[in-house]
Write a protein that holds these residues in place. Structure first.
Motif, mmCIF file in Angstrom:
data_model
loop_
_atom_site.group_PDB
_atom_site.id
_atom_site.type_symbol
_atom_site.label_atom_id
_atom_site.label_comp_id
_atom_site.label_asym_id
_atom_site.label_seq_id
_atom_site.Cartn_x
_atom_site.Cartn_y
_atom_site.Cartn_z
ATOM 1 N N GLY A 28 0.897 -1.060 -0.175
ATOM 2 C CA GLY A 28 -0.012 -0.202 -0.004
ATOM 3 C C GLY A 28 0.682 1.284 0.143
ATOM 4 N N ARG A 31 2.459 1.598 -3.349
ATOM 5 C CA ARG A 31 1.426 2.246 -4.602
ATOM 6 C C ARG A 31 1.243 3.925 -4.257
ATOM 7 N NH1 ARG A 31 -2.770 -2.826 -3.386
ATOM 8 N NH2 ARG A 31 -1.742 -4.227 -4.750
ATOM 9 N N GLU A 36 -1.748 2.941 -8.292
ATOM 10 C CA GLU A 36 -2.439 2.207 -7.855
ATOM 11 C C GLU A 36 -2.221 0.786 -8.452
ATOM 12 O OE1 GLU A 36 -4.602 2.070 -4.906
ATOM 13 O OE2 GLU A 36 -3.591 3.821 -4.542
ATOM 14 N N SER A 44 -2.746 -4.822 -0.133
ATOM 15 C CA SER A 44 -2.153 -3.727 0.389
ATOM 16 C C SER A 44 -1.331 -3.724 1.436
ATOM 17 C CB SER A 44 -2.920 -2.271 0.435
ATOM 18 O OG SER A 44 -3.921 -2.692 1.272
#
Length: 69
Positions: A28, A31, A36, A44
């Motif tokens: 996560g 990202r 994303e 994530s």
């Protein structure tokens, strides 16, 4: 320390080695940096070290070049 070309936003540790992401960095968090779609289909909360182990990638750079398409 002056900025050195070719480090792609990374920095050098006090011993002169290029700093690498820690294995406990969460997907996560990555990202937020890489978008994303980074490691699509992965949770994530998965750790980077687990992602590398599962995919066989040797590093974050290796994963981005060869496995994250």
């Amino acid at each position: 320390m002056t900025k050195q070309p070719g480090l792609d936003g990374r920095h050098r540790d006090s011993n002169g080695e290029i700093h690498h992401k820690m294995g406990n960095t969460r997907i996560g968090s990555l990202r937020e940096t890489y978008g994303e779609s980074f490691a699509a289909g992965r949770r994530s909360d998965m750790k980077l070290e687990n992602l590398l182990s599962v995919t066989g990638a040797k590093s974050l750079t290796d994963f981005r070049k060869n496995y994250d398409k």
